[in-house]
Enzyme design. Structure first.
Site, PDB file in Angstrom:
ATOM      1  N   ASP A  35       0.854  -1.193   0.000  1.00 34.45           N
ATOM      2  CA  ASP A  35       0.000   0.000   0.000  1.00 34.45           C
ATOM      3  C   ASP A  35       0.885   1.236   0.000  1.00 34.45           C
ATOM      4  O   ASP A  35       2.010   1.202   0.506  1.00 34.45           O
ATOM      5  CB  ASP A  35      -0.915   0.010   1.226  1.00 34.45           C
ATOM      6  CG  ASP A  35      -2.120   0.918   1.047  1.00 34.45           C
ATOM      7  OD1 ASP A  35      -3.215   0.403   0.730  1.00 34.45           O
ATOM      8  OD2 ASP A  35      -1.972   2.151   1.198  1.00 34.45           O
ATOM      9  N   GLY A  80     -12.487   7.238  -3.120  1.00 35.66           N
ATOM     10  CA  GLY A  80     -13.240   7.508  -1.900  1.00 35.66           C
ATOM     11  C   GLY A  80     -14.711   7.527  -2.225  1.00 35.66           C
ATOM     12  O   GLY A  80     -15.144   7.004  -3.259  1.00 35.66           O
ATOM     13  N   TYR A 150     -13.238   8.849 -12.216  1.00 30.80           N
ATOM     14  CA  TYR A 150     -13.093   7.526 -11.589  1.00 30.80           C
ATOM     15  C   TYR A 150     -13.660   6.411 -12.464  1.00 30.80           C
ATOM     16  O   TYR A 150     -13.026   5.369 -12.670  1.00 30.80           O
ATOM     17  CB  TYR A 150     -13.783   7.548 -10.223  1.00 30.80           C
ATOM     18  CG  TYR A 150     -13.708   6.256  -9.459  1.00 30.80           C
ATOM     19  CD1 TYR A 150     -12.510   5.815  -8.910  1.00 30.80           C
ATOM     20  CD2 TYR A 150     -14.849   5.481  -9.256  1.00 30.80           C
ATOM     21  CE1 TYR A 150     -12.441   4.630  -8.192  1.00 30.80           C
ATOM     22  CE2 TYR A 150     -14.796   4.305  -8.539  1.00 30.80           C
ATOM     23  CZ  TYR A 150     -13.588   3.881  -8.002  1.00 30.80           C
ATOM     24  OH  TYR A 150     -13.525   2.705  -7.302  1.00 30.80           O
ATOM     25  N   ASN A 179     -20.607  -0.467  -4.028  1.00 28.44           N
ATOM     26  CA  ASN A 179     -20.751   0.160  -2.710  1.00 28.44           C
ATOM     27  C   ASN A 179     -20.460  -0.782  -1.539  1.00 28.44           C
ATOM     28  O   ASN A 179     -21.369  -1.238  -0.838  1.00 28.44           O
ATOM     29  CB  ASN A 179     -22.164   0.729  -2.555  1.00 28.44           C
ATOM     30  CG  ASN A 179     -22.470   1.814  -3.561  1.00 28.44           C
ATOM     31  OD1 ASN A 179     -21.713   2.758  -3.725  1.00 28.44           O
ATOM     32  ND2 ASN A 179     -23.579   1.673  -4.269  1.00 28.44           N
ATOM     33  N   GLU A 192     -14.920   8.805   3.008  1.00 29.71           N
ATOM     34  CA  GLU A 192     -15.853   7.778   3.437  1.00 29.71           C
ATOM     35  C   GLU A 192     -17.070   7.714   2.505  1.00 29.71           C
ATOM     36  O   GLU A 192     -17.469   8.707   1.905  1.00 29.71           O
ATOM     37  CB  GLU A 192     -16.312   8.013   4.881  1.00 29.71           C
ATOM     38  CG  GLU A 192     -17.138   9.271   5.098  1.00 29.71           C
ATOM     39  CD  GLU A 192     -16.306  10.524   5.310  1.00 29.71           C
ATOM     40  OE1 GLU A 192     -16.862  11.516   5.804  1.00 29.71           O
ATOM     41  OE2 GLU A 192     -15.100  10.511   4.973  1.00 29.71           O
ATOM     42  N   ALA A 194     -21.250   6.393   1.815  1.00 24.02           N
ATOM     43  CA  ALA A 194     -22.510   6.729   2.478  1.00 24.02           C
ATOM     44  C   ALA A 194     -22.773   5.956   3.778  1.00 24.02           C
ATOM     45  O   ALA A 194     -23.132   6.580   4.784  1.00 24.02           O
ATOM     46  CB  ALA A 194     -23.665   6.557   1.502  1.00 24.02           C
ATOM     47  N   ARG A 287     -29.106   3.157  -8.619  1.00 30.84           N
ATOM     48  CA  ARG A 287     -28.149   2.122  -9.048  1.00 30.84           C
ATOM     49  C   ARG A 287     -28.343   0.862  -8.206  1.00 30.84           C
ATOM     50  O   ARG A 287     -28.392   0.925  -6.987  1.00 30.84           O
ATOM     51  CB  ARG A 287     -26.710   2.621  -8.898  1.00 30.84           C
ATOM     52  CG  ARG A 287     -25.652   1.560  -9.240  1.00 30.84           C
ATOM     53  CD  ARG A 287     -24.251   2.076  -8.985  1.00 30.84           C
ATOM     54  NE  ARG A 287     -23.900   3.130  -9.925  1.00 30.84           N
ATOM     55  CZ  ARG A 287     -22.932   4.026  -9.707  1.00 30.84           C
ATOM     56  NH1 ARG A 287     -22.269   4.016  -8.573  1.00 30.84           N
ATOM     57  NH2 ARG A 287     -22.665   4.940 -10.621  1.00 30.84           N
TER      58      ARG A 287
END
Length: 332
Positions: A35, A80, A150, A179, A192, A194, A287
């Site tokens: 990372d 993000g 993105y 998600n 962050e 939802a 979605r």
């Protein structure tokens, strides 16, 4: 395979850290975790794992990551929640360097299996304008009109995986995540997503005594949310499958953002006054994940209920919030 080197990029992040943890539990003995973040900033880190802090937008670091590996899970990306990806399009697109260079390194080092984590953000925006749009099938990515920045990066990187498989024989697999949420992920600071943001806002409202919550958009926009355990399981099932084309990996349990808030309020035992910021980033209107294909190939789909996953996530963020307020770092 458990005696061969498995490399996980993005291992200091949410999904990568969870994948490394699961591989350890399965008995994999040679895990290489990579990372860009300093080691002390990883969400999960294990002393019996080969840990590296490397910038994978540099070719020489991708060579280090891939050297001697039997399989590579490429989960590394600059990303993000919607607030981040709508305001950092160039940063998101620069992640194309990571996948391109990791593909080249995997080919050069004769990696046997290569996995790329794509996103539902690749799907055509015109198919997501209605609050109750039909669930997205894999074919709905074309004609292309993905999330700007993105989504374009993810769609291009999917094509790179395809052509490395077709032209060079690299065994690639691609999943489109919908998600993902759960413990050991970003819950504050702007990146962050939802579920974590709503959990944090409810916790902050209770802690402050100001029983109000601000919701981005109208609250009517709809999504499905996949718990991290389903994501980790599905990721490995797809990697070990014969599925050649990109495939959905997501829950088909559709909820509105208002319903998401309802669930978190019920877990917390509180009812908040809601205000709506219609100028905030909110993404597409509707979605959901069409799971016909994954059921066909794997006889499986993500099934952890949103209520169950959110309860675990909420209590983990509660611990994080308490530790953050006291100046410590919560680890569990």
């Amino acid at each position: 395979m458990k005696e061969e080197v498995v490399a996980v990029t993005g291992a200091g992040g949410f999904i990568g850290g969870a994948l490394v943890a699961d591989l350890r539990l399965q008995g994999y003995r040679k895990i290489r975790a990579i990372d860009v973040k300093p080691l002390d900033q990883w969400y999960q880190r294990f002393d019996d794992v080969e840990n590296h802090s490397l910038d994978l937008s540099r070719r020489e670091n991708c060579e280090k990551a891939a050297a001697g590996a039997y399989q590579v899970f490429n989960l590394a990306a600059n990303m993000g929640g919607m607030g981040f990806i709508e305001n950092h399009k160039a940063l998101c697109m620069l992640s194309v360097l990571i996948n391109t260079l990791m593909l080249e390194a995997a080919r050069e080092h004769a990696v046997q299996k290569y996995y790329f984590s794509s996103s539902a953000c690749v799907y055509n925006a015109d198919k997501q304008r209605d609050l109750h749009s039909p669930a997205l099938k894999e074919d709905d990515a074309y004609p292309a009109l993905p999330e700007d920045g993105y989504g374009w990066e993810k769609l291009f990187s999917e094509r790179m995986c395809r052509h490395f498989r077709e032209d060079f024989g690299l065994n690639t697999r691609v999943a489109r995540y919908h998600n993902v949420y759960g413990p050991h992920g970003t819950w504050r600071g702007g990146r962050e997503k939802a579920p974590a943001a709503i959990c944090r806002k409810v916790i902050e409202a209770q802690a402050s005594g100001n029983l109000e919550i601000q919701i981005w958009g109208s609250g009517q926009q709809t999504r499905s949310f996949m718990y991290i355990d389903d994501c980790v399981k599905g990721t490995q099932m797809i990697m070990n499958s014969d599925i050649l084309e990109p495939i959905n990996l997501g829950s088909s349990e559709l909820v509105s953002i208002n319903q998401l808030v309802d669930i978190v309020e019920a877990i917390a035992g509180v009812k908040l006054k809601r205000t709506y910021d219609l100028t905030a980033p909110k993404g597409v209107n509707g979605r959901n994940s069409d799971n016909k294909l994954i059921r066909k190939y794997l006889n499986w789909e993500p099934s952890i209920r949103l209520t169950d996953g959110l309860e675990k996530t909420y209590h983990w963020i509660c611990g994080q919030h308490k530790a953050w307020q006291s100046g410590g770092r919560y680890v569990d």
